[in-house]
Design a protein around this motif. Structure first.
Motif, PDB file in Angstrom:
ATOM      1  N   ARG A   1      -4.596   2.758   7.321  1.00 39.34           N
ATOM      2  CA  ARG A   1      -4.524   4.131   7.783  1.00 39.34           C
ATOM      3  C   ARG A   1      -3.343   4.784   7.079  1.00 39.34           C
ATOM      4  O   ARG A   1      -2.186   4.397   7.278  1.00 39.34           O
ATOM      5  CB  ARG A   1      -4.374   4.184   9.299  1.00 39.34           C
ATOM      6  CG  ARG A   1      -5.547   3.505  10.009  1.00 39.34           C
ATOM      7  CD  ARG A   1      -5.570   3.772  11.491  1.00 39.34           C
ATOM      8  NE  ARG A   1      -6.729   3.134  12.120  1.00 39.34           N
ATOM      9  CZ  ARG A   1      -7.122   3.344  13.354  1.00 39.34           C
ATOM     10  NH1 ARG A   1      -6.447   4.197  14.120  1.00 39.34           N
ATOM     11  NH2 ARG A   1      -8.176   2.707  13.850  1.00 39.34           N
ATOM     12  N   LEU A   2      -3.660   5.786   6.264  1.00 42.29           N
ATOM     13  CA  LEU A   2      -2.652   6.432   5.415  1.00 42.29           C
ATOM     14  C   LEU A   2      -2.380   7.842   5.889  1.00 42.29           C
ATOM     15  O   LEU A   2      -3.269   8.548   6.349  1.00 42.29           O
ATOM     16  CB  LEU A   2      -3.138   6.480   3.968  1.00 42.29           C
ATOM     17  CG  LEU A   2      -3.762   5.202   3.388  1.00 42.29           C
ATOM     18  CD1 LEU A   2      -4.279   5.477   1.985  1.00 42.29           C
ATOM     19  CD2 LEU A   2      -2.756   4.061   3.377  1.00 42.29           C
ATOM     20  N   SER A   3      -1.125   8.252   5.774  1.00 39.75           N
ATOM     21  CA  SER A   3      -0.797   9.646   6.080  1.00 39.75           C
ATOM     22  C   SER A   3       0.287  10.127   5.136  1.00 39.75           C
ATOM     23  O   SER A   3       0.887   9.343   4.408  1.00 39.75           O
ATOM     24  CB  SER A   3      -0.318   9.762   7.538  1.00 39.75           C
ATOM     25  OG  SER A   3       0.850   9.006   7.750  1.00 39.75           O
TER      26      SER A   3
ATOM     27  N   PRO B   1     -12.591  -3.587   0.350  1.00 39.64           N
ATOM     28  CA  PRO B   1     -13.827  -4.352   0.578  1.00 39.64           C
ATOM     29  C   PRO B   1     -13.668  -5.854   0.355  1.00 39.64           C
ATOM     30  O   PRO B   1     -14.445  -6.648   0.912  1.00 39.64           O
ATOM     31  CB  PRO B   1     -14.813  -3.738  -0.434  1.00 39.64           C
ATOM     32  CG  PRO B   1     -14.300  -2.347  -0.650  1.00 39.64           C
ATOM     33  CD  PRO B   1     -12.812  -2.476  -0.604  1.00 39.64           C
ATOM     34  N   ALA B   2     -12.697  -6.253  -0.438  1.00 45.87           N
ATOM     35  CA  ALA B   2     -12.478  -7.679  -0.709  1.00 45.87           C
ATOM     36  C   ALA B   2     -11.509  -8.319   0.275  1.00 45.87           C
ATOM     37  O   ALA B   2     -11.158  -9.497   0.129  1.00 45.87           O
ATOM     38  CB  ALA B   2     -11.952  -7.861  -2.134  1.00 45.87           C
TER      39      ALA B   2
ATOM     40  N   PHE C   1       0.820  -1.209   0.000  1.00 43.35           N
ATOM     41  CA  PHE C   1       0.000   0.000   0.000  1.00 43.35           C
ATOM     42  C   PHE C   1       0.854   1.259   0.000  1.00 43.35           C
ATOM     43  O   PHE C   1       0.422   2.310  -0.475  1.00 43.35           O
ATOM     44  CB  PHE C   1      -0.936   0.004   1.206  1.00 43.35           C
ATOM     45  CG  PHE C   1      -2.073  -0.975   1.110  1.00 43.35           C
ATOM     46  CD1 PHE C   1      -2.309  -1.702  -0.046  1.00 43.35           C
ATOM     47  CD2 PHE C   1      -2.927  -1.175   2.197  1.00 43.35           C
ATOM     48  CE1 PHE C   1      -3.363  -2.606  -0.130  1.00 43.35           C
ATOM     49  CE2 PHE C   1      -3.991  -2.054   2.121  1.00 43.35           C
ATOM     50  CZ  PHE C   1      -4.204  -2.778   0.958  1.00 43.35           C
ATOM     51  N   CYS C   2       2.062   1.180   0.555  1.00 44.28           N
ATOM     52  CA  CYS C   2       2.954   2.334   0.549  1.00 44.28           C
ATOM     53  C   CYS C   2       3.253   2.798  -0.879  1.00 44.28           C
ATOM     54  O   CYS C   2       3.534   3.971  -1.114  1.00 44.28           O
ATOM     55  CB  CYS C   2       4.256   1.959   1.271  1.00 44.28           C
ATOM     56  SG  CYS C   2       5.175   3.356   1.940  1.00 44.28           S
TER      57      CYS C   2
ATOM     58  N   ALA D   1      -6.806   5.733  -4.051  1.00 43.83           N
ATOM     59  CA  ALA D   1      -8.032   5.253  -4.694  1.00 43.83           C
ATOM     60  C   ALA D   1      -7.971   3.752  -4.954  1.00 43.83           C
ATOM     61  O   ALA D   1      -8.968   3.035  -4.784  1.00 43.83           O
ATOM     62  CB  ALA D   1      -8.259   6.002  -6.001  1.00 43.83           C
ATOM     63  N   ARG D   2      -6.812   3.266  -5.363  1.00 43.08           N
ATOM     64  CA  ARG D   2      -6.677   1.831  -5.641  1.00 43.08           C
ATOM     65  C   ARG D   2      -6.753   1.020  -4.349  1.00 43.08           C
ATOM     66  O   ARG D   2      -7.366  -0.055  -4.318  1.00 43.08           O
ATOM     67  CB  ARG D   2      -5.354   1.566  -6.362  1.00 43.08           C
ATOM     68  CG  ARG D   2      -5.124   0.094  -6.733  1.00 43.08           C
ATOM     69  CD  ARG D   2      -6.265  -0.453  -7.562  1.00 43.08           C
ATOM     70  NE  ARG D   2      -6.064  -1.845  -7.917  1.00 43.08           N
ATOM     71  CZ  ARG D   2      -7.053  -2.716  -8.121  1.00 43.08           C
ATOM     72  NH1 ARG D   2      -8.316  -2.315  -8.001  1.00 43.08           N
ATOM     73  NH2 ARG D   2      -6.798  -3.963  -8.437  1.00 43.08           N
ATOM     74  N   ILE D   3      -6.161   1.525  -3.278  1.00 43.72           N
ATOM     75  CA  ILE D   3      -6.249   0.845  -1.982  1.00 43.72           C
ATOM     76  C   ILE D   3      -7.703   0.747  -1.539  1.00 43.72           C
ATOM     77  O   ILE D   3      -8.159  -0.307  -1.094  1.00 43.72           O
ATOM     78  CB  ILE D   3      -5.405   1.588  -0.935  1.00 43.72           C
ATOM     79  CG1 ILE D   3      -3.920   1.536  -1.305  1.00 43.72           C
ATOM     80  CG2 ILE D   3      -5.622   0.996   0.459  1.00 43.72           C
ATOM     81  CD1 ILE D   3      -3.050   2.451  -0.479  1.00 43.72           C
TER      82      ILE D   3
END
Length: 273
Positions: free
Chosen positions: A271-273, A263-264, A250-251, A256-258
């Protein structure tokens, strides 16, 4: 694997708790002898040196299966075959007067030629690289896997309340007073409550090859560049191995893709910052 480890164990029998902690420490040491890049006789070091490994440890195959699932899900953002690229950056910045931007495009492209989990064949009988010069690093998933194993060992011994930090963090049950375990995230003022969940955090600021302003250690296996999309990513998941690998992936992925993927993924939160 180079990280500090801590186990907080609650048990009604102190002697039994001490025995379980000793067993957990032994299991952690055993798994380190499989996954370590720094032990020359580890299973991983042997595989990297020889390019193939017959009758591999079952745990090594299991971690590769987890890696393949996250590699597929993330469209290659998470890839344990990135070790040649990581070494190219390490060698570049070890040289006097290194360009702070990183290795040349030519060096990066040579490294990328031997990166790609699709170039690794594996099953319970054999692991083999398809090209010479390939190498694996499992630092983005093995710490979580080892954390999970330590927790499951304690659970099997009757422990229902523990917090394990073996490179990544996983809580079993609640604290003895019934409250959730509480974990802080570096750089964030908000603690996270954990009950039967794990958390892993990935950030380029954790290590930079050439100091401030140079590329961070989270490299994109698709482009070869240090292109983290976020300052920090924390992933909560039922298991630490999953949280560990997803935090790295995810980094390198757009928000948007994350959000499309979450949901799957039952029980997973980012949690992103």
């Amino acid at each position: 694997l180079g990280a500090a480890a801590e186990l907080i164990v609650h048990h009604h029998d102190r002697a039994q708790a001490e025995r379980l902690v000793v067993r957990a420490a032994g299991e952690i040491a055993r798994l380190e002898r499989i996954f370590s890049l720094y032990m020359p006789d580890s299973a991983l070091s042997t595989l990297n040196r020889q390019g193939a490994l017959a009758a591999p440890p079952a745990e090594l195959v299991e971690v590769l299966e987890i890696s393949r699932a996250v590699w597929t899900l993330s469209e290659g953002a998470f890839d344990p075959t990135i070790q040649p690229l990581w070494l190219a950056y390490a060698d570049h910045f070890a040289a006097p007067g290194a360009d702070p931007a990183g290795p040349s495009p030519e060096v990066i492209q040579r490294a990328l030629a031997v990166v790609g989990l699709d170039k690794v064949a594996f099953n319970r009988d054999r692991i083999a690289f398809s090209r010479p010069g390939m190498a694996l690093t499992l630092n983005g998933v093995a710490q979580g896997f080892i954390t999970d194993r330590a927790v499951e060992l304690l659970r099997a011994g009757g422990v229902t309340s523990t917090l394990a930090d073996v490179g990544e963090i996983r809580a079993l049950g609640r604290r003895p007073d019934g409250s959730p375990w509480r974990v802080g995230i570096a750089g964030s003022g908000e603690p996270v409550d954990l009950v039967d969940r794990a958390i892993a955090t990935s950030s380029p600021a954790g290590f930079r090859f050439g100091g401030a302003g140079s590329p961070g250690h989270v490299l994109d296996p698709r482009s070869g560049l240090g292109e983290c999309r976020h300052e920090s990513v924390s992933v909560l998941a039922p298991e630490a191995a999953t949280a560990d690998a997803l935090a790295t992936a995810f980094c390198l992925m757009e928000t948007a893709r994350i959000e499309e993927l979450l949901p799957a993924l039952p029980g997973v939160e980012a949690r992103l910052s």
